[in-house]
Each structure stands twice: as C-alpha cells, then as structure tokens.
Design a protein around this motif. Structure first.
Motif, short mmCIF file in Angstrom:
data_model
loop_
_atom_site.label_atom_id
_atom_site.label_comp_id
_atom_site.label_asym_id
_atom_site.label_seq_id
_atom_site.Cartn_x
_atom_site.Cartn_y
_atom_site.Cartn_z
N LYS A 138 0.82 -1.22 0.00
CA LYS A 138 0.00 0.00 0.00
C LYS A 138 0.85 1.26 0.00
O LYS A 138 0.44 2.29 -0.52
CB LYS A 138 -0.96 -0.01 1.20
N PHE A 161 -2.78 -9.91 -2.50
CA PHE A 161 -2.85 -8.47 -2.71
C PHE A 161 -3.99 -7.86 -1.91
O PHE A 161 -5.08 -8.43 -1.83
CB PHE A 161 -3.00 -8.16 -4.20
N THR A 163 -7.12 -5.52 -0.83
CA THR A 163 -8.25 -4.94 -1.55
C THR A 163 -8.30 -3.46 -1.20
O THR A 163 -7.83 -3.03 -0.16
CB THR A 163 -9.56 -5.63 -1.15
N ASP A 165 -8.97 0.80 -3.08
CA ASP A 165 -9.34 1.67 -4.21
C ASP A 165 -8.41 1.53 -5.40
O ASP A 165 -8.83 1.60 -6.53
CB ASP A 165 -9.30 3.15 -3.79
N GLY A 166 -7.13 1.39 -5.14
CA GLY A 166 -6.16 1.42 -6.23
C GLY A 166 -5.73 0.06 -6.69
O GLY A 166 -6.28 -0.97 -6.29
N TYR A 167 -4.76 0.06 -7.57
CA TYR A 167 -4.21 -1.19 -8.05
C TYR A 167 -2.70 -1.03 -8.18
O TYR A 167 -2.17 0.08 -8.16
CB TYR A 167 -4.83 -1.61 -9.39
N ASN A 169 0.34 -1.73 -10.65
CA ASN A 169 0.67 -2.02 -12.04
C ASN A 169 2.07 -2.62 -12.06
O ASN A 169 3.03 -1.98 -11.63
CB ASN A 169 0.60 -0.73 -12.86
#
Length: 193
Positions: A138, A161, A163, A165-167, A169
C-alpha cells in the motif's frame, strides 16, 4: 538503494492460504519444486542481508528452520545466518535456536522498513507475513515480487494483494517454468508516469 523483495507461493487465483488458513496447497508441491529452490534460492540469499517477518510467519519458521538439516534444505545455513527482523506488537523476544536471535521491532513497521531501505546494504526479503506485506504494498515499498504460481485453484482463501481503491501495475522481469507445473514470475512495479 537496497530493494525489498517479496517472495510468495500463490494459487492460480492469487491466494497465499486456503479457506482454513492452511498452506498445504504448496507444501505438497514444494517437495518436488526444491530442485529450483536448492540452487536458485541459495544464490538469491547471497544478495540478501535482512529477512523481514511478521509474528505468525516467525512462529512457523522458528519451529522448523533453526534445526533444519542443511543436507535436505540447502538454504538452511544462509537463512539461519541472515539477520531477521520480526515485526510484532505482542512479542518481546524472538529466539532462533542456536543461531543469533531475531530482533523484534514494535510500532510502525512501514516507517521502520522505509528507514532500513534508505540505509546501505544488500537487499531485504519478506516471506509469508501477509499483513506486513500488504502494508508495504500500500505504501509502495515493495521493489520486486517473486511469485511462485502453483497449478491449483483453491476456490477461496487469503489473497496476497490487498483490496482497496487502487491497483498495483506490474512489469514482468523474469519467468521460469518447472516440471511440477509451478511458474516463477518476477515482477517490479511499473511507474505510471
């Protein structure tokens, strides 16, 4: 700057443990996959000077590694000799059998690891320790993800991973297939500039 490398065994869906918190999905395969681990992991440890562990993973590791037979587990000597930090707000000490004890770090793990990352030295590795790993993800502190993808679908469990709002890449930097069906995938975060 030294890197933080996360190494994990995961199912096809990205789980690190099954619905019951068990790890047997990869320990059953791991016996055959040791052909990889024996050679590559020993070499990998040459570039590591710190092992980062959460409390639960420390408790699992300390029951096995300090007394592991180096004939059967070639990584045992390197793993046992390498300094270890255990991030826990409940432990006061972290014994490691006949080896140097692990150092317990209380408080803000992310802040402490960010400081360590800025210091000179070799790379650091984090194994297991999913809560700690997700905190580092995070905050963007993981430099490489080494994921050993097991040919099993668990149908649920604990995801690697976080959970939210974002991801994240990722860019694939290496790939290796093994006769067991395991695929080693190495990624690094891709900058989104």
């Amino acid at each position: 700057m030294r890197k933080i490398i996360l190494q994990e065994w995961i199912s096809l869906e990205g789980y690190v443990a099954d619905k019951d918190g068990q790890l047997t999905f990869f320990t059953d395969i791991n016996n055959e996959a040791n052909k990889y681990s024996d050679l590559d992991q020993v070499k990998f440890m040459d570039n590591i000077d710190t092992i980062l562990l959460g409390r639960i993973t420390y408790e699992m590791f300390v029951d096995f590694w300090p007394t592991a037979d180096s004939e059967k587990e070639p990584i045992a000597q390197s793993l046992n000799r390498t300094p270890k930090l255990v991030f826990s707000n409940t432990l006061n000490e972290a014994n490691w059998g006949k080896w140097e004890n692990a150092k317990v770090v209380n408080g803000d793990a992310v802040e402490e690891i960010a400081k360590l990352k800025a210091l000179p030295g070799k790379n650091m590795v984090i194994w297991g320790s999913i809560t700690l790993a997700q905190s580092l993800m995070k905050c963007g502190l993981i430099d490489e993800y080494h994921l050993q993808l097991c040919p099993v679908a668990l149908g649920g469990g604990r995801p690697l991973f976080p959970t939210g709002d974002g991801y994240i890449n990722l860019e694939l930097i290496d790939l290796k297939k093994y006769d067991t069906g395991i695929v080693l995938l190495k990624y690094r975060p891709r900058s989104l500039s």
